[in-house]
Design an enzyme around this catalytic site. Structure first.
Site, mmCIF file in Angstrom:
data_model
loop_
_atom_site.group_PDB
_atom_site.id
_atom_site.type_symbol
_atom_site.label_atom_id
_atom_site.label_comp_id
_atom_site.label_asym_id
_atom_site.label_seq_id
_atom_site.Cartn_x
_atom_site.Cartn_y
_atom_site.Cartn_z
ATOM 1 N N VAL A 1 0.865 -1.174 0.000
ATOM 2 C CA VAL A 1 0.000 0.000 0.000
ATOM 3 C C VAL A 1 0.905 1.228 0.000
ATOM 4 C CG1 VAL A 1 -2.014 -1.068 1.079
ATOM 5 C CG2 VAL A 1 -0.242 -0.064 2.516
ATOM 6 N N SER A 2 0.380 2.324 -0.516
ATOM 7 C CA SER A 2 1.211 3.516 -0.697
ATOM 8 C C SER A 2 1.341 4.371 0.548
ATOM 9 C CB SER A 2 0.655 4.365 -1.836
ATOM 10 O OG SER A 2 0.678 3.630 -3.033
ATOM 11 N N THR A 3 0.315 4.396 1.386
ATOM 12 C CA THR A 3 0.361 5.281 2.551
ATOM 13 C C THR A 3 -0.069 4.532 3.797
ATOM 14 O OG1 THR A 3 -1.933 6.010 2.317
ATOM 15 C CG2 THR A 3 -0.268 7.265 1.107
#
Length: 191
Positions: free
Chosen positions: A9-11
């Site tokens: 996941v990016s964040t």
């Protein structure tokens, strides 16, 4: 043979639960997960996973974009898997290189990526040729102008002046000064 999952996941606000559930349902025995942008070149869990892969293992992701930052990056990763005899499955896109149809889909993606790279190369070459036709030269701007080179040659005629001092005067390195002086008609002493 071991099924190994990779989730990203990016964040910190995003949750990887859906990915983890899908990977567990697909039978993954080990899952590597990380929270970082897909654009980041520093993905330690991906590197750790790649280091543990053995021939006949299967890498599983929920979606292709979880693995690669770009199509080029994805193709490089998949080529690396193939060279190590590691299979690949992307659940959402139904790509499974353990099957003939999945391998065909992988090759089609690879062909599109190669086509894209060749188009970029051809456009770059055409742009450079057009610039040359208009009198522009590619590459870095010369650090020393022709007037600077004449001044440097004149300075070097003084036996007390070293090339290092002349280079320092013009704010360049000695190798840059030497390269600028090469091919000039004046005989410049070596120091």
């Amino acid at each position: 043979m071991m099924k190994i999952g990779y989730a990203r996941v990016s964040t910190d606000e995003q949750s990887e639960s859906a990915q983890l559930d899908a990977l567990k349902a697909a039978g993954c025995e080990r899952i590597y997960k990380e929270k970082c942008s897909g654009r980041s070149k520093q993905r330690p869990e991906l590197e750790r996973m790649i280091d543990t892969l053995r021939a006949e293992d299967v890498v599983v992701v929920q979606r292709l974009d979880r693995l690669g930052r770009s199509l080029k990056d994805l193709i490089e990763l998949l080529d690396g898997f193939k060279s190590e005899q590691v299979q690949f499955i992307s659940l959402n896109e139904n790509i499974d290189t353990t099957t003939a149809v999945g391998e065909l889909a992988f090759h089609m993606i690879g062909s599109i990526a190669q086509f894209e790279r060749r188009l970029i190369s051809e456009r770059t070459k055409a742009g450079l040729e057009a610039a040359r036709a208009r009198g522009r030269k590619g590459g870095r701007k010369q650090k020393l102008t022709p007037a600077d080179i004449k001044k440097a040659q004149a300075m070097l005629l003084d036996p007390n002046m070293t090339k290092a001092e002349v280079a320092k005067h013009f704010g360049v390195s000695r190798p840059t000064l030497n390269k600028s002086l090469e091919g000039n008609c004046l005989e410049v002493r070596k120091q």
